[in-house]
Design a protein around this motif. Structure first.
Motif, PDB file in Angstrom:
ATOM      1  N   ASN A  35      26.898  24.604  40.332  1.00  0.00           N
ATOM      2  CA  ASN A  35      27.044  26.007  39.950  1.00  0.00           C
ATOM      3  C   ASN A  35      27.689  26.791  41.075  1.00  0.00           C
ATOM      4  N   ARG A  36      28.306  27.907  40.704  1.00  0.00           N
ATOM      5  CA  ARG A  36      28.966  28.756  41.703  1.00  0.00           C
ATOM      6  C   ARG A  36      28.013  29.164  42.831  1.00  0.00           C
ATOM      7  N   PRO A  37      26.737  29.444  42.545  1.00  0.00           N
ATOM      8  CA  PRO A  37      25.841  29.784  43.661  1.00  0.00           C
ATOM      9  C   PRO A  37      25.732  28.651  44.702  1.00  0.00           C
ATOM     10  N   PRO A  41      20.144  23.864  32.348  1.00  0.00           N
ATOM     11  CA  PRO A  41      19.148  24.856  32.782  1.00  0.00           C
ATOM     12  C   PRO A  41      19.706  26.122  33.430  1.00  0.00           C
ATOM     13  N   GLU A  42      20.523  25.992  34.462  1.00  0.00           N
ATOM     14  CA  GLU A  42      20.914  27.196  35.219  1.00  0.00           C
ATOM     15  C   GLU A  42      21.609  28.238  34.332  1.00  0.00           C
ATOM     16  N   THR A  43      22.536  27.811  33.504  1.00  0.00           N
ATOM     17  CA  THR A  43      23.245  28.828  32.712  1.00  0.00           C
ATOM     18  C   THR A  43      22.391  29.307  31.532  1.00  0.00           C
ATOM     19  N   PHE A  98      19.011  29.532  31.356  1.00  0.00           N
ATOM     20  CA  PHE A  98      17.982  30.467  31.868  1.00  0.00           C
ATOM     21  C   PHE A  98      18.643  31.811  32.203  1.00  0.00           C
ATOM     22  N   THR A  99      19.782  31.758  32.879  1.00  0.00           N
ATOM     23  CA  THR A  99      20.450  32.990  33.323  1.00  0.00           C
ATOM     24  C   THR A  99      20.910  33.822  32.134  1.00  0.00           C
ATOM     25  N   VAL A 100      21.552  33.175  31.176  1.00  0.00           N
ATOM     26  CA  VAL A 100      22.089  33.915  30.023  1.00  0.00           C
ATOM     27  C   VAL A 100      20.946  34.456  29.168  1.00  0.00           C
ATOM     28  N   GLY A 143      34.683  34.155  30.611  1.00  0.00           N
ATOM     29  CA  GLY A 143      34.251  33.408  29.426  1.00  0.00           C
ATOM     30  C   GLY A 143      34.342  31.895  29.552  1.00  0.00           C
ATOM     31  N   SER A 144      35.230  31.389  30.414  1.00  0.00           N
ATOM     32  CA  SER A 144      35.382  29.929  30.518  1.00  0.00           C
ATOM     33  C   SER A 144      34.479  29.326  31.592  1.00  0.00           C
ATOM     34  N   SER A 145      33.712  30.157  32.292  1.00  0.00           N
ATOM     35  CA  SER A 145      32.801  29.645  33.329  1.00  0.00           C
ATOM     36  C   SER A 145      31.623  28.930  32.684  1.00  0.00           C
ATOM     37  N   ASN A 187      43.142  37.757  27.863  1.00  0.00           N
ATOM     38  CA  ASN A 187      43.640  37.252  29.145  1.00  0.00           C
ATOM     39  C   ASN A 187      43.757  38.465  30.067  1.00  0.00           C
ATOM     40  N   TYR A 188      42.789  38.571  31.011  1.00  0.00           N
ATOM     41  CA  TYR A 188      42.716  39.803  31.803  1.00  0.00           C
ATOM     42  C   TYR A 188      43.902  39.954  32.755  1.00  0.00           C
ATOM     43  N   ARG A 189      44.664  38.875  32.951  1.00  0.00           N
ATOM     44  CA  ARG A 189      45.844  38.993  33.815  1.00  0.00           C
ATOM     45  C   ARG A 189      47.001  39.673  33.083  1.00  0.00           C
ATOM     46  N   THR A 195      29.107  39.568  41.919  1.00  0.00           N
ATOM     47  CA  THR A 195      30.090  40.588  42.319  1.00  0.00           C
ATOM     48  C   THR A 195      31.297  39.892  42.954  1.00  0.00           C
ATOM     49  N   GLN A 196      31.871  38.935  42.220  1.00  0.00           N
ATOM     50  CA  GLN A 196      32.971  38.153  42.793  1.00  0.00           C
ATOM     51  C   GLN A 196      34.194  38.991  43.136  1.00  0.00           C
ATOM     52  N   GLY A 197      34.343  40.130  42.477  1.00  0.00           N
ATOM     53  CA  GLY A 197      35.496  40.999  42.749  1.00  0.00           C
ATOM     54  C   GLY A 197      35.163  42.124  43.725  1.00  0.00           C
ATOM     55  N   GLY A 198      33.959  42.092  44.308  1.00  0.00           N
ATOM     56  CA  GLY A 198      33.571  43.110  45.283  1.00  0.00           C
ATOM     57  C   GLY A 198      32.221  43.706  44.964  1.00  0.00           C
ATOM     58  N   THR A 214      19.018  38.276  39.881  1.00  0.00           N
ATOM     59  CA  THR A 214      19.338  36.926  40.349  1.00  0.00           C
ATOM     60  C   THR A 214      18.164  36.027  39.991  1.00  0.00           C
ATOM     61  N   LEU A 215      18.467  34.827  39.546  1.00  0.00           N
ATOM     62  CA  LEU A 215      17.434  33.932  39.009  1.00  0.00           C
ATOM     63  C   LEU A 215      16.661  33.185  40.093  1.00  0.00           C
ATOM     64  N   ARG A 216      17.379  32.703  41.080  1.00  0.00           N
ATOM     65  CA  ARG A 216      16.792  31.735  42.012  1.00  0.00           C
ATOM     66  C   ARG A 216      15.507  32.187  42.702  1.00  0.00           C
ATOM     67  N   ARG A 257      36.865  21.211  43.041  1.00  0.00           N
ATOM     68  CA  ARG A 257      37.280  21.493  41.656  1.00  0.00           C
ATOM     69  C   ARG A 257      36.848  22.912  41.246  1.00  0.00           C
ATOM     70  N   MET A 258      35.617  23.252  41.577  1.00  0.00           N
ATOM     71  CA  MET A 258      35.130  24.591  41.195  1.00  0.00           C
ATOM     72  C   MET A 258      35.936  25.678  41.897  1.00  0.00           C
ATOM     73  N   GLU A 259      36.234  25.469  43.164  1.00  0.00           N
ATOM     74  CA  GLU A 259      36.949  26.517  43.902  1.00  0.00           C
ATOM     75  C   GLU A 259      38.414  26.616  43.513  1.00  0.00           C
ATOM     76  N   GLU A 283      40.196  25.805  38.041  1.00  0.00           N
ATOM     77  CA  GLU A 283      40.862  25.297  36.831  1.00  0.00           C
ATOM     78  C   GLU A 283      39.863  24.818  35.787  1.00  0.00           C
ATOM     79  N   HIS A 284      38.604  24.686  36.182  1.00  0.00           N
ATOM     80  CA  HIS A 284      37.624  24.093  35.277  1.00  0.00           C
ATOM     81  C   HIS A 284      37.304  25.012  34.101  1.00  0.00           C
ATOM     82  N   ILE A 285      36.884  24.356  33.020  1.00  0.00           N
ATOM     83  CA  ILE A 285      36.379  25.083  31.846  1.00  0.00           C
ATOM     84  C   ILE A 285      35.005  24.494  31.568  1.00  0.00           C
TER      85      ILE A 285
HETATM   86  N1  LIG Z   1      22.556  36.259  38.870  1.00  0.00           N
HETATM   87  C1  LIG Z   1      22.208  35.039  38.552  1.00  0.00           C
HETATM   88  O1  LIG Z   1      21.042  34.723  38.339  1.00  0.00           O
HETATM   89  C2  LIG Z   1      23.281  33.983  38.442  1.00  0.00           C
HETATM   90  C3  LIG Z   1      22.948  32.673  38.083  1.00  0.00           C
HETATM   91  C4  LIG Z   1      23.984  31.735  37.957  1.00  0.00           C
HETATM   92  C5  LIG Z   1      25.287  32.126  38.194  1.00  0.00           C
HETATM   93  N2  LIG Z   1      25.554  33.403  38.571  1.00  0.00           N
HETATM   94  C6  LIG Z   1      26.937  33.849  38.821  1.00  0.00           C
HETATM   95  O2  LIG Z   1      27.646  33.765  37.614  1.00  0.00           O
HETATM   96  C7  LIG Z   1      29.012  33.480  37.906  1.00  0.00           C
HETATM   97  C8  LIG Z   1      29.440  32.268  37.092  1.00  0.00           C
HETATM   98  O3  LIG Z   1      28.794  31.133  37.596  1.00  0.00           O
HETATM   99  P1  LIG Z   1      29.299  29.684  37.180  1.00  0.00           P
HETATM  100  O4  LIG Z   1      28.469  28.716  37.895  1.00  0.00           O
HETATM  101  O5  LIG Z   1      29.412  29.656  35.709  1.00  0.00           O
HETATM  102  O6  LIG Z   1      30.738  29.727  37.889  1.00  0.00           O
HETATM  103  P2  LIG Z   1      32.194  29.257  37.497  1.00  0.00           P
HETATM  104  O7  LIG Z   1      32.160  28.303  36.362  1.00  0.00           O
HETATM  105  O8  LIG Z   1      32.849  28.842  38.749  1.00  0.00           O
HETATM  106  O9  LIG Z   1      32.885  30.593  37.003  1.00  0.00           O
HETATM  107  C9  LIG Z   1      33.364  31.632  37.793  1.00  0.00           C
HETATM  108  C10 LIG Z   1      34.122  32.562  36.850  1.00  0.00           C
HETATM  109  O10 LIG Z   1      34.382  33.795  37.482  1.00  0.00           O
HETATM  110  C11 LIG Z   1      35.598  34.284  37.007  1.00  0.00           C
HETATM  111  N3  LIG Z   1      36.154  35.160  38.055  1.00  0.00           N
HETATM  112  C12 LIG Z   1      36.090  34.970  39.382  1.00  0.00           C
HETATM  113  N4  LIG Z   1      36.657  35.983  40.040  1.00  0.00           N
HETATM  114  C13 LIG Z   1      37.123  36.835  39.086  1.00  0.00           C
HETATM  115  C14 LIG Z   1      37.810  38.080  39.128  1.00  0.00           C
HETATM  116  N5  LIG Z   1      38.142  38.660  40.282  1.00  0.00           N
HETATM  117  N6  LIG Z   1      38.150  38.654  37.952  1.00  0.00           N
HETATM  118  C15 LIG Z   1      37.789  38.103  36.781  1.00  0.00           C
HETATM  119  N7  LIG Z   1      37.114  36.916  36.671  1.00  0.00           N
HETATM  120  C16 LIG Z   1      36.789  36.298  37.823  1.00  0.00           C
HETATM  121  C17 LIG Z   1      36.475  33.081  36.763  1.00  0.00           C
HETATM  122  O11 LIG Z   1      37.323  33.400  35.693  1.00  0.00           O
HETATM  123  P3  LIG Z   1      38.898  32.984  35.627  1.00  0.00           P
HETATM  124  O12 LIG Z   1      38.965  31.544  36.034  1.00  0.00           O
HETATM  125  O13 LIG Z   1      39.239  33.211  34.223  1.00  0.00           O
HETATM  126  O14 LIG Z   1      39.606  33.888  36.576  1.00  0.00           O
HETATM  127  C18 LIG Z   1      35.439  32.007  36.366  1.00  0.00           C
HETATM  128  O15 LIG Z   1      35.360  31.892  34.972  1.00  0.00           O
HETATM  129  C19 LIG Z   1      29.115  33.241  39.393  1.00  0.00           C
HETATM  130  O16 LIG Z   1      29.599  34.417  39.999  1.00  0.00           O
HETATM  131  C20 LIG Z   1      27.691  32.966  39.795  1.00  0.00           C
HETATM  132  O17 LIG Z   1      27.429  33.307  41.126  1.00  0.00           O
HETATM  133  C21 LIG Z   1      24.591  34.333  38.692  1.00  0.00           C
END
Ligand SMILES: NC(=O)c1ccc[n+]([C@@H]2O[C@H](COP(=O)([O-])OP(=O)(O)OC[C@H]3O[C@@H](n4cnc5c(N)ncnc54)[C@H](OP(=O)(O)O)[C@@H]3O)[C@@H](O)[C@H]2O)c1
Length: 336
Positions: free
Chosen positions: A50-52, A131-133, A135-137, A158-160, A200-202, A249-252, A273-275, A321-323, A326-328
């Motif tokens: 996961n991204r965390p 589990p992680e997604t 529980f979070t969703v 949406g593709s995360s 497509n936000y771009r 807050t990936q964008g700030g 945050t879940l953790r 790969r995550m960084e 390109e993953h879906i």
């Molecule tokens: N709060 C919690 O409890 C909790 C729990 C789990 C995960 N999270 C967070 O949820 C997010 C997704 O996690 P994941 O594991 O599913 O990660 P992931 O599959 O790597 O997904 C990250 C997503 O963020 C999007 N993104 C990144 N920067 C962006 C930006 N500036 N503008 C628009 N979209 C942006 C990407 O979209 P594009 O590729 O389309 O740009 C990608 O789909 C992460 O930020 C993670 O830290 C939070």
């Protein structure tokens, strides 16, 4: 510990040797954890990425007090031992579980209430992606956001892993789903998962798209992982009495926005945050998921979207790969 047979003293785990890039993830030998009061020990077969975990590897997301320093927030495998007072599971049971850390390893311990059965018809590899997604969703979209059938959900990213879960669950439970993603291919994947509209936000302003498809009303719930300039734009895209749930807050993390919109539209802007949440809190979410979502999985109305699988020892490749972005869907480690 009760009834564990042939549990070794040592195991292979992947640790964060120092904060940094993917190559700081290194296999090492660790003691096999001992399950404590109410806990179970799982022989891990697969672990979700996961991204965390990436944030933790960089030194930006330290484990909460008492949690393993190893990365890994979700696993699947067989129960091999149960601690004092743990009653639900027996050795040999196939489970998936939310872990507070320690998933990148051959063995992991969790409180028994934070484990769920592997849903009917799913492999252990697929189960590790849940589990992680989920529980979070569940907590953020349905509990904090209060999304109901017939309402409109806007899901960013949406593709995360999180996004693919949110789209499917919201759609299966009767919501209208709008999502944003960064390429045509990702938008296409979101539509296949049940999104009614993918932006497509771009190329397109998501606020205009949301207004267009809701006849100007806006989205009732917004799940946001971006922050930054999305904060003000989410206020614009939200419906009256809308709920905006911040999960990253990936964008700030710092933004300026027109807060008068909160008053005028009577919006709620929350987040979580879940953790670091308690075992009891996570157990309550697990019970809700088992009752309300596991049947949707068994009926394959909702499935984990599998991107790529890497061997545990090559966890660094999974992070790479995550960084690359390109993953879906989900990236998973095979811990055979
Ligand atoms: N709060 C919690 O409890 C909790 C729990 C789990 C995960 N999270 C967070 O949820 C997010 C997704 O996690 P994941 O594991 O599913 O990660 P992931 O599959 O790597 O997904 C990250 C997503 O963020 C999007 N993104 C990144 N920067 C962006 C930006 N500036 N503008 C628009 N979209 C942006 C990407 O979209 P594009 O590729 O389309 O740009 C990608 O789909 C992460 O930020 C993670 O830290 C939070």
């Amino acid at each position: 510990m009760a009834n564990g047979d042939k549990i070794p003293a040592k195991m292979t785990a992947v640790a964060i040797s120092q904060p940094g890039g993917p190559l700081v993830l290194k296999p090492e030998k660790r003691d096999v954890p001992e399950p404590g009061e109410g806990e179970i020990l799982i022989r891990v077969r697969a672990a979700g990425v996961n991204r965390p975990d990436v944030q933790q590897r960089k030194g930006a997301y330290p484990p909460p007090p008492g949690a393993s320093d190893l990365p890994g927030l979700e696993v699947s495998g067989e129960v091999v031992a149960v601690g004092q007072g743990a009653r639900r599971w027996r050795p040999g049971d196939a489970v998936c579980a939310l872990t507070p850390g320690g998933g990148y390893a051959e063995y992991a311990k969790v409180h028994e209430s934070n484990a769920l059965p592997v849903p009917q018809g799913f492999t252990l590899t697929e189960a590790a992606a849940l589990p992680e997604t989920f529980f979070t969703v569940w907590h953020n979209v349905f509990e904090r956001g209060g999304l109901k059938a017939g309402e409109t959900l806007l899901v960013h990213g949406g593709s995360s892993g999180i996004g693919t879960t949110a789209i499917q669950l919201a759609s299966a439970l009767g919501a209208y789903v709008i999502t944003t993603a960064g390429s045509a291919e990702k938008c296409e994947a979101c539509l296949k998962l049940g999104a009614d509209r993918a932006v497509n936000y771009r190329e397109q302003d998501f606020v205009a798209a949301v207004k267009e498809v809701t006849d100007g009303r806006g989205a009732n719930v917004i799940l946001d992982m971006v922050g930054g300039d999305y904060v003000g734009r989410n206020y614009d895209a939200a419906a009256v009495e809308g709920r905006i749930v911040q999960i990253a807050t990936q964008g700030g993390a710092v933004a300026s926005a027109d807060f008068s919109k909160l008053m005028v539209k009577r919006l709620v802007h929350t987040g979580s945050t879940l953790r670091p949440r308690t075992v009891e809190f996570k157990g309550r979410i697990a019970a809700a998921l088992e009752a309300q979502v596991w049947p949707l999985l068994a009926a394959r109305r909702v499935v984990p979207v599998m991107d790529m699988i890497f061997p545990l020892r090559e966890a660094w490749r999974a992070h790479e790969r995550m960084e690359e972005g390109e993953h879906i869907g989900k990236i998973v480690l095979d811990v055979a």
